[in-house]
Design an enzyme around this catalytic site. Structure first.
Site, mmCIF file in Angstrom:
data_model
loop_
_atom_site.group_PDB
_atom_site.id
_atom_site.type_symbol
_atom_site.label_atom_id
_atom_site.label_comp_id
_atom_site.label_asym_id
_atom_site.label_seq_id
_atom_site.Cartn_x
_atom_site.Cartn_y
_atom_site.Cartn_z
ATOM 1 N N LYS A 1 17.158 -21.949 -17.895
ATOM 2 C CA LYS A 1 18.026 -20.418 -19.459
ATOM 3 C C LYS A 1 18.804 -20.816 -20.210
ATOM 4 O O LYS A 1 20.551 -21.116 -19.282
ATOM 5 C CB LYS A 1 18.305 -19.049 -18.275
ATOM 6 C CG LYS A 1 18.149 -18.251 -19.541
ATOM 7 C CD LYS A 1 18.794 -16.931 -18.798
ATOM 8 C CE LYS A 1 20.363 -16.840 -19.366
ATOM 9 N NZ LYS A 1 20.328 -17.250 -21.044
ATOM 10 N N PRO A 2 18.780 -21.461 -21.667
ATOM 11 C CA PRO A 2 19.475 -21.082 -22.100
ATOM 12 C C PRO A 2 20.699 -20.124 -22.520
ATOM 13 O O PRO A 2 20.244 -19.092 -22.466
ATOM 14 C CB PRO A 2 19.218 -22.120 -23.439
ATOM 15 C CG PRO A 2 18.120 -21.406 -23.054
ATOM 16 C CD PRO A 2 17.407 -21.490 -21.914
ATOM 17 N N LYS B 1 39.150 -23.137 -7.224
ATOM 18 C CA LYS B 1 39.927 -22.117 -7.343
ATOM 19 C C LYS B 1 38.850 -21.451 -8.090
ATOM 20 O O LYS B 1 37.029 -21.575 -8.123
ATOM 21 C CB LYS B 1 41.153 -22.108 -7.807
ATOM 22 C CG LYS B 1 41.830 -22.741 -7.132
ATOM 23 C CD LYS B 1 43.813 -22.396 -7.319
ATOM 24 C CE LYS B 1 44.160 -22.291 -8.867
ATOM 25 N NZ LYS B 1 45.087 -23.031 -8.738
ATOM 26 N N TRP C 1 26.754 -21.809 -23.893
ATOM 27 C CA TRP C 1 26.455 -22.069 -25.339
ATOM 28 C C TRP C 1 27.291 -23.386 -25.738
ATOM 29 O O TRP C 1 27.125 -23.695 -27.208
ATOM 30 C CB TRP C 1 26.159 -20.612 -26.366
ATOM 31 C CG TRP C 1 27.676 -20.873 -26.199
ATOM 32 C CD1 TRP C 1 27.716 -18.987 -25.736
ATOM 33 C CD2 TRP C 1 28.827 -20.032 -26.367
ATOM 34 N NE1 TRP C 1 29.273 -18.848 -25.316
ATOM 35 C CE2 TRP C 1 29.554 -19.279 -26.204
ATOM 36 C CE3 TRP C 1 29.163 -21.784 -27.542
ATOM 37 C CZ2 TRP C 1 31.393 -19.509 -25.922
ATOM 38 C CZ3 TRP C 1 30.876 -21.218 -27.593
ATOM 39 C CH2 TRP C 1 31.985 -20.229 -27.078
ATOM 40 N N GLU D 1 30.151 -23.986 -12.053
ATOM 41 C CA GLU D 1 31.083 -24.852 -12.893
ATOM 42 C C GLU D 1 31.670 -23.732 -14.177
ATOM 43 O O GLU D 1 31.002 -23.155 -15.205
ATOM 44 C CB GLU D 1 30.095 -26.076 -14.149
ATOM 45 C CG GLU D 1 29.783 -26.898 -13.328
ATOM 46 C CD GLU D 1 30.664 -27.753 -12.521
ATOM 47 O OE1 GLU D 1 31.820 -27.688 -13.315
ATOM 48 O OE2 GLU D 1 30.239 -28.984 -11.880
ATOM 49 N N GLU E 1 41.881 -17.636 -20.280
ATOM 50 C CA GLU E 1 40.479 -18.431 -21.213
ATOM 51 C C GLU E 1 40.530 -17.117 -22.223
ATOM 52 O O GLU E 1 39.508 -16.734 -22.226
ATOM 53 C CB GLU E 1 39.520 -18.258 -19.901
ATOM 54 C CG GLU E 1 38.856 -19.505 -20.708
ATOM 55 C CD GLU E 1 37.749 -19.948 -19.969
ATOM 56 O OE1 GLU E 1 36.305 -19.315 -19.617
ATOM 57 O OE2 GLU E 1 37.332 -22.272 -20.392
ATOM 58 N N GLY F 1 35.025 -22.266 -9.822
ATOM 59 C CA GLY F 1 33.629 -23.138 -9.133
ATOM 60 C C GLY F 1 34.619 -24.395 -8.361
ATOM 61 O O GLY F 1 35.621 -24.674 -8.211
ATOM 62 N N GLY G 1 34.308 -21.121 -15.562
ATOM 63 C CA GLY G 1 35.716 -20.958 -16.608
ATOM 64 C C GLY G 1 37.113 -21.905 -16.216
ATOM 65 O O GLY G 1 37.300 -22.458 -15.452
ATOM 66 N N CYS H 1 35.454 -25.859 -21.367
ATOM 67 C CA CYS H 1 35.982 -25.424 -20.593
ATOM 68 C C CYS H 1 37.256 -26.180 -20.042
ATOM 69 O O CYS H 1 37.736 -25.473 -18.960
ATOM 70 C CB CYS H 1 34.844 -25.256 -19.364
ATOM 71 S SG CYS H 1 33.828 -26.718 -18.694
HETATM 72 P P1 NAD Z 1 28.453 -17.035 -20.063
HETATM 73 O O1 NAD Z 1 28.752 -16.670 -18.954
HETATM 74 O O2 NAD Z 1 28.726 -15.593 -20.723
HETATM 75 O O3 NAD Z 1 26.745 -17.165 -20.692
HETATM 76 C C1 NAD Z 1 26.578 -18.104 -19.800
HETATM 77 C C2 NAD Z 1 25.448 -17.997 -19.834
HETATM 78 O O4 NAD Z 1 24.870 -17.365 -18.243
HETATM 79 C C3 NAD Z 1 23.936 -18.080 -20.426
HETATM 80 O O5 NAD Z 1 22.662 -18.587 -19.917
HETATM 81 C C4 NAD Z 1 23.522 -16.355 -20.041
HETATM 82 O O6 NAD Z 1 23.095 -15.507 -20.789
HETATM 83 C C5 NAD Z 1 24.118 -16.371 -18.746
HETATM 84 N N1 NAD Z 1 24.095 -14.698 -18.566
HETATM 85 C C6 NAD Z 1 25.725 -13.894 -18.896
HETATM 86 N N2 NAD Z 1 25.404 -12.999 -17.560
HETATM 87 C C7 NAD Z 1 24.179 -12.941 -16.464
HETATM 88 C C8 NAD Z 1 24.309 -12.638 -15.756
HETATM 89 N N3 NAD Z 1 24.060 -11.070 -15.350
HETATM 90 N N4 NAD Z 1 23.361 -12.540 -14.398
HETATM 91 C C9 NAD Z 1 22.753 -14.163 -14.946
HETATM 92 N N5 NAD Z 1 22.976 -14.983 -15.948
HETATM 93 C C10 NAD Z 1 23.538 -14.623 -17.125
HETATM 94 O O7 NAD Z 1 29.551 -18.515 -20.793
HETATM 95 P P2 NAD Z 1 29.354 -18.487 -22.102
HETATM 96 O O8 NAD Z 1 29.924 -17.762 -23.307
HETATM 97 O O9 NAD Z 1 27.920 -18.916 -22.662
HETATM 98 O O10 NAD Z 1 30.095 -19.915 -21.688
HETATM 99 C C11 NAD Z 1 31.104 -20.336 -22.169
HETATM 100 C C12 NAD Z 1 32.262 -19.687 -20.116
HETATM 101 O O11 NAD Z 1 31.480 -20.910 -19.943
HETATM 102 C C13 NAD Z 1 33.317 -20.472 -20.701
HETATM 103 O O12 NAD Z 1 34.165 -19.569 -19.501
HETATM 104 C C14 NAD Z 1 33.503 -21.696 -19.995
HETATM 105 O O13 NAD Z 1 34.278 -22.129 -19.570
HETATM 106 C C15 NAD Z 1 32.587 -22.056 -19.523
HETATM 107 N N6 NAD Z 1 32.335 -23.041 -19.087
HETATM 108 C C16 NAD Z 1 32.257 -23.987 -17.530
HETATM 109 C C17 NAD Z 1 32.346 -25.651 -17.869
HETATM 110 C C18 NAD Z 1 32.135 -25.880 -17.294
HETATM 111 O O14 NAD Z 1 32.102 -27.190 -16.395
HETATM 112 N N7 NAD Z 1 33.436 -25.945 -15.280
HETATM 113 C C19 NAD Z 1 31.571 -26.103 -18.637
HETATM 114 C C20 NAD Z 1 30.704 -25.597 -19.919
HETATM 115 C C21 NAD Z 1 31.515 -23.740 -19.978
#
Ligand code: NAD
Length: 493
Positions: A174-175, A454, A150, A249, A384, A457, A251, A283
């Site tokens: 899936k968003p 690490k 999000w 990608e 994080e 990802g 945390g 991130c």
């Molecule tokens: P999240 O992992 O909670 O959710 C991401 C997506 O995964 C959502 O669509 C969610 O519904 C889905 N999801 C959750 N549980 C799942 C499961 N068991 N199986 C399949 N899908 C599942 O992450 P968030 O809270 O939406 O975003 C914040 C995180 O994203 C932070 O850790 C941040 O660092 C990371 N992030 C990383 C990058 C990068 O490029 N490395 C970019 C943006 C965000």
């Protein structure tokens, strides 16, 4: 009346099969922005089946034609910018100054960038044997599941969708449940652009049910996931029985190293922007600062001074620099970390609380927070937090800073601030991260690769390298000789 949002399956904008819905809440004031379909595994089945049916025709479409469709989609996105900007802000709290300058303009620009880039994709020709012609063909992965977070709702979806489509994959996207609205609007534009039915399917719903249904579906060939490292590990474990690739990608817990010879004003400006932009929900944000002792006091003073100038408030106000966190649970998490840091002996240099204004009482706000810390193993320096909460630590030498920066299970990015470019560049070589900057932090553009090491990802988003994530090299060996080349020739011929 709340706008009616639909998912996209097989070219049709539709409800979930069960007809269930879920609320999207504005984190700035707790009001409902919209109701969206809450899908279940049965909707994922339909989405995957549609993607399977569409895959042969789409992969055999001339890349120039796919490119033209992406350009048409970009034009439609541009025409709807004024509508998308407040929607993106309302659903997750990113200030309008950010969504109007970055998130929404990024989407068409990315489609245009990838529409051109993908047309230049080539395989290899290999001089393996003079009696053979050896080459690789780039083939799409097939049906790719795209699961996005999000914190940049449209940006992260488009960063995956564009390269997946130009390389001939069909997708189920899936968003995040709390902020799916701009991606659902994108579904409408995909239909309007004339992208064939089934090529893009968009479902909404909770990660543990809908996300996992995508990952476990035998009709899905690859997952490209951005999100939390723990969720990434869960997805990889679900994918393991089929040895299905999972691009990830994840945390970050990123370090900013400020050396004695750094330009103080530049470092303070860079620190303030990178740590608190998007309320620290990046991130790539730095949340651990290692500052050399000779410059420490002056840097801390300037960092605190410039961070205290951040305008926190209603994200719809163009003057606002920092809005709320994306939802109340994010604020609760941030506050737990703040309380933990205080209890562990970290000293509050700035913030540590909610804004005082009664206008913001119903929102998920946390003020920019800077702690002074003495121990790198503190939770504040290791976990994080994904909020505007950072720790600053005094170090003696550049080598000590690098050792502390590497003392983390994450490895997304880091920066070194120094006027000695040679020294700074050599230090970046010691950092175990996917991206390192010198005198810069959080510069991420379409042309440059993004991805970690690490537990952050290992895959790459953006740049020419992103095309690798959505294609396989299929090796073809054509023997030009009369007989095959074998070790047994003299025995069996
Ligand atoms: P999240 O992992 O909670 O959710 C991401 C997506 O995964 C959502 O669509 C969610 O519904 C889905 N999801 C959750 N549980 C799942 C499961 N068991 N199986 C399949 N899908 C599942 O992450 P968030 O809270 O939406 O975003 C914040 C995180 O994203 C932070 O850790 C941040 O660092 C990371 N992030 C990383 C990058 C990068 O490029 N490395 C970019 C943006 C965000």
């Amino acid at each position: 009346m709340a706008y009616e949002y639909k998912i996209l399956i097989d070219g049709k904008l539709t409800e979930s099969l069960r007809g269930e819905t879920m609320e999207v809440i504005n984190p700035a004031n707790g009001t409902r922005v919209a109701l969206v379909p809450k899908c279940g595994p049965e909707d994922v089945d339909l989405a995957v089946a549609a993607a399977q049916r569409a895959r042969a025709a789409w992969r055999n479409t001339y890349v120039g034609e796919r490119s033209e469709l992406l350009m048409r989609l970009a034009a439609i996105l541009r025409a709807h910018e004024a509508e998308l900007v407040p929607l993106e802000t309302a659903q997750y709290g990113g200030p309008i100054s950010k969504t109007s300058k970055f998130d929404i303009p990024f989407a068409p620009a990315e489609f245009e960038f990838i529409a051109g880039l993908g047309r230049g994709l080539t395989g290899l020709t290999i001089s393996a044997d003079p009696t053979a012609r050896v080459m690789t063909f780039r083939e799409p992965c097939g049906v790719v599941g795209l699961i996005t977070p999000w914190n940049f709702p449209l940006v992260t979806a488009v960063s995956k969708l564009a390269p997946a489509l130009i390389t001939g994959n069909t997708v189920v996207l899936k968003p995040a449940s709390c902020a799916p609205l701009t991606v659902l609007k994108l579904g409408e534009y995909i239909v309007e652009a004339g992208i064939p039915a089934g090529v893009v399917n968009i479902v909404t719903g909770p990660g543990p049910s809908v996300g996992e249904a995508i990952v476990k579906h035998p009709g899905v060939d690859k997952i490209n996931f951005t999100g939390d490292s723990g969720v990434g590990k869960r997805i990889m474990s679900l994918a393991a029985p089929r040895v299905m690739p999972v691009a990830s990608e994840l945390g970050g817990k990123n370090a900013m190293i400020v050396l004695d010879d750094a330009n103080l004003d530049a470092a303070a400006e860079g620190a303030t922007y990178a740590a608190f932009f998007n309320s620290g929900q990046n991130c790539g944000s730095p949340s651990r600062f290692y500052v050399q002792e000779g410059i420490y006091d002056a840097f801390v003073e300037r960092f605190v001074k410039s961070a205290s100038k951040i305008v926190v408030g209603d994200p719809m106000d163009p003057k606002t620099m920092m809005g709320p966190l994306a939802y109340k649970a994010c604020r609760d998490t941030a506050e737990r970390f703040i309380a933990g840091a205080k209890a562990a002996g970290a000293k509050v240099l700035l913030g540590g609380d909610r804004p005082l204004s009664p206008d913001m009482a119903k929102g998920a706000f946390v003020m920019p927070t800077i702690f002074e810390v003495y121990d790198n193993r503190m939770e504040l320096m290791q976990e994080e937090i994904f909020a505007p909460v950072v720790g600053v630590m005094k170090i003696k030498t550049p080598e000590e800073a690098v050792a502390l920066a590497n003392d983390s299970r994450y490895g997304l990015c880091a920066s070194v601030w120094s006027s000695d470019y040679r020294k700074a560049m050599l230090l970046t070589e010691e950092l175990k991260v996917g991206t390192a900057w010198v005198n810069q932090h959080l510069a991420i553009v379409s042309e440059t690769p993004w991805g970690g090491q690490k537990e952050s990802g290992w895959t790459k988003e953006n740049s020419v390298l992103v095309l690798e994530e959505y294609t396989y090299h299929k090796h073809l060996w054509v023997n030009m000789a009369e007989t095959p080349n074998t070790f047994w020739k003299e025995y069996i011929s």
